[in-house]
Scaffold this motif. Structure first.
Motif, PDB file in Angstrom:
ATOM      1  N   TRP A 106     -18.657 -22.346 -62.047  1.00  0.00           N
ATOM      2  CA  TRP A 106     -19.073 -21.014 -61.591  1.00  0.00           C
ATOM      3  C   TRP A 106     -18.014 -20.384 -60.683  1.00  0.00           C
ATOM      4  O   TRP A 106     -17.703 -19.198 -60.800  1.00  0.00           O
ATOM      5  N   LEU A 113     -15.054 -19.041 -62.806  1.00  0.00           N
ATOM      6  CA  LEU A 113     -15.372 -17.829 -63.552  1.00  0.00           C
ATOM      7  C   LEU A 113     -15.678 -16.656 -62.622  1.00  0.00           C
ATOM      8  O   LEU A 113     -15.334 -15.501 -62.927  1.00  0.00           O
ATOM      9  N   ILE A 142     -22.569 -17.886 -65.471  1.00  0.00           N
ATOM     10  CA  ILE A 142     -21.556 -18.688 -66.156  1.00  0.00           C
ATOM     11  C   ILE A 142     -21.409 -18.242 -67.604  1.00  0.00           C
ATOM     12  O   ILE A 142     -20.284 -18.113 -68.131  1.00  0.00           O
ATOM     13  N   GLY A 151     -19.534 -15.093 -67.713  1.00  0.00           N
ATOM     14  CA  GLY A 151     -18.127 -15.369 -67.442  1.00  0.00           C
ATOM     15  C   GLY A 151     -17.414 -15.980 -68.624  1.00  0.00           C
ATOM     16  O   GLY A 151     -16.244 -15.651 -68.909  1.00  0.00           O
ATOM     17  N   LEU A 152     -18.085 -16.850 -69.372  1.00  0.00           N
ATOM     18  CA  LEU A 152     -17.469 -17.471 -70.545  1.00  0.00           C
ATOM     19  C   LEU A 152     -17.231 -16.445 -71.652  1.00  0.00           C
ATOM     20  O   LEU A 152     -16.225 -16.519 -72.371  1.00  0.00           O
ATOM     21  N   ILE A 183     -14.148 -14.538 -70.560  1.00  0.00           N
ATOM     22  CA  ILE A 183     -12.888 -15.289 -70.566  1.00  0.00           C
ATOM     23  C   ILE A 183     -12.566 -15.854 -71.947  1.00  0.00           C
ATOM     24  O   ILE A 183     -11.441 -16.341 -72.169  1.00  0.00           O
ATOM     25  N   LEU A 220      -9.679 -23.324 -69.707  1.00  0.00           N
ATOM     26  CA  LEU A 220     -10.241 -22.427 -68.699  1.00  0.00           C
ATOM     27  C   LEU A 220      -9.311 -22.310 -67.496  1.00  0.00           C
ATOM     28  O   LEU A 220      -9.135 -21.226 -66.933  1.00  0.00           O
ATOM     29  N   SER A 276      -7.558 -18.873 -66.391  1.00  0.00           N
ATOM     30  CA  SER A 276      -7.771 -18.331 -65.053  1.00  0.00           C
ATOM     31  C   SER A 276      -6.445 -17.978 -64.391  1.00  0.00           C
ATOM     32  O   SER A 276      -6.324 -16.943 -63.719  1.00  0.00           O
TER      33      SER A 276
END
Length: 382
Positions: free
Chosen positions: A254, A257, A293, A296-297, A300, A325, A329
């Motif tokens: 978490w 993200l 999450i 966010g996935l 991303i 990931l 990031s």
């Protein structure tokens, strides 16, 4: 006696809590009053409690109050079954008729108690002089009423147990056995009263065995009526602990993200103190973290492809996904180009919700194992 009182107090506390949650539930109110009367009767039956009451109100008062409380406990037990029936009007009419019956029994045993000298009540059931008619009526009348109510309760409980499923059926069968044993014990005590009224001695071992059966049956009945609630509370506690543990294990994923896409962190739904307290609950924070999450996935996911020409989702294990990931990031922090389309992430552990959460936890654990230390941002206030 102490174990019995402890069991009654625990069951009463649980029912009072449920009644506080649903104060208009008539069957629950009846069973709570039943347990309240039964719980109040036992401290009075103890030597210290009986002595204190008799000192204030006169000898024999404690025994009278104890038996009256037990009679009312049986009446409220009957009301529990009556109010649980489908026909509400008929149940209320039957409850009013039964109130008259218990009222008559209370008046009879009270008149029997006050019509004899106070010294007659010194001692217990096993030492009382049953050749005195008032004493025989006092114990026999109460015992017959208890047997009558308990017999009806056994029949009703067995009917409900056959109609129910586990764990409710298990608790009802336990309660039925306990009620049946209580009915047998009360019936035997009524027979003992009749035998001793005829001035025939009864072995003390038999009366002690009946007293033990009565205590054990009350404990079994108490365990039965609280069984399903206790099991539900245990299951709820296990789920609470699991969500609390999973919420903590998802923290690394978490944080990564949320730092990359801070706009995906959900704002508080309301500024009221009540809503803030509810939002701080473990289950709400857990589900909120899952939603954030997943958002966010999705955001991303375009950065997870090996190159910009890929059109399929990365079907990789948790360690590889954690590494991608981490790299994604870093690219986002450096202001790299944003791919045009999002891609779905393949679920390697299954397609249901539990498998989804398992994979997210596995990825978060992989981030921790690899000692990924993204800058932590403060979670939005709830």
């Amino acid at each position: 006696m102490e174990l019995l009182l402890l069991g009654l107090v625990g069951a009463l506390a649980w029912k009072l809590y449920k009644l506080w949650r649903t104060p208009h539930d008539a069957p629950l109110r009846s069973v709570t009053l039943c347990l309240l009367c039964a719980t109040l009767s036992y401290p009075i039956a103890m030597p210290g409690g009986a002595t204190g009451v008799d000192t204030v109100a006169g000898h024999g008062t404690a025994k009278l109050i104890q038996n009256v409380l037990l009679l009312f406990a049986m009446y409220f037990l009957m009301c529990f079954y009556l109010y649980s029936a489908a026909d509400e009007q008929a149940s209320r009419r039957r409850a009013r008729k039964e109130a008259v019956v218990v009222g008559v029994v209370v008046v009879v045993v009270t008149l029997a108690a006050v019509s004899v000298p106070h010294e007659v009540f010194v001692g217990s059931f096993s030492t009382a002089d049953m050749t005195i008619p008032q004493i025989a009526i006092f114990y026999g009348g109460a015992g017959c009423y208890l047997t009558y109510v308990l017999g009806l309760a056994v029949r009703w409980t067995r009917t409900y147990a056959r109609m129910s499923r586990r764990p409710h059926a298990t608790g009802l069968w336990m309660a039925a056995v306990g009620l049946g044993a209580m009915a047998v014990a009360c019936a035997i005590r009524a027979v003992i009263v009749a035998v001793r009224w005829a001035d025939i001695d009864v072995p003390q071992r038999l009366m002690a065995a009946v007293a033990f059966l009565l205590v054990a049956s009350i404990l079994l009945f108490t365990a039965g009526i609280t069984y399903s609630g206790v099991r539900a509370r245990i299951a709820s506690s296990k789920l609470w602990l699991q969500h609390r543990r999973d919420h903590r294990r998802l923290a690394a994923l978490w944080e990564l993200l949320a730092e990359a896409f801070p706009d995906n962190v959900l704002p508080p739904a309301s500024s009221s103190a009540h809503d803030r307290r509810r939002a701080r609950g473990v289950h709400r924070r857990y589900h909120r973290r899952i939603v954030e999450i997943r958002d966010g996935l999705v955001a991303i996911s375009p950065h997870l492809l090996v190159d910009d020409t890929g059109i399929t989702a990365p079907d990789v294990d948790s360690d590889e996904l954690a590494a991608r990931l981490r790299r994604a990031s870093v690219r986002i922090k450096e202001g790299g180009p944003v791919p045009r389309r999002a891609v779905p992430l393949a679920m390697t552990l299954g397609s249901d919700r539990a498998a989804d959460v398992k994979q997210l936890i596995a990825v978060s654990d992989a981030l921790v194992t690899d000692r990924v230390t993204p800058l932590t941002i403060k979670e939005a206030p709830c």
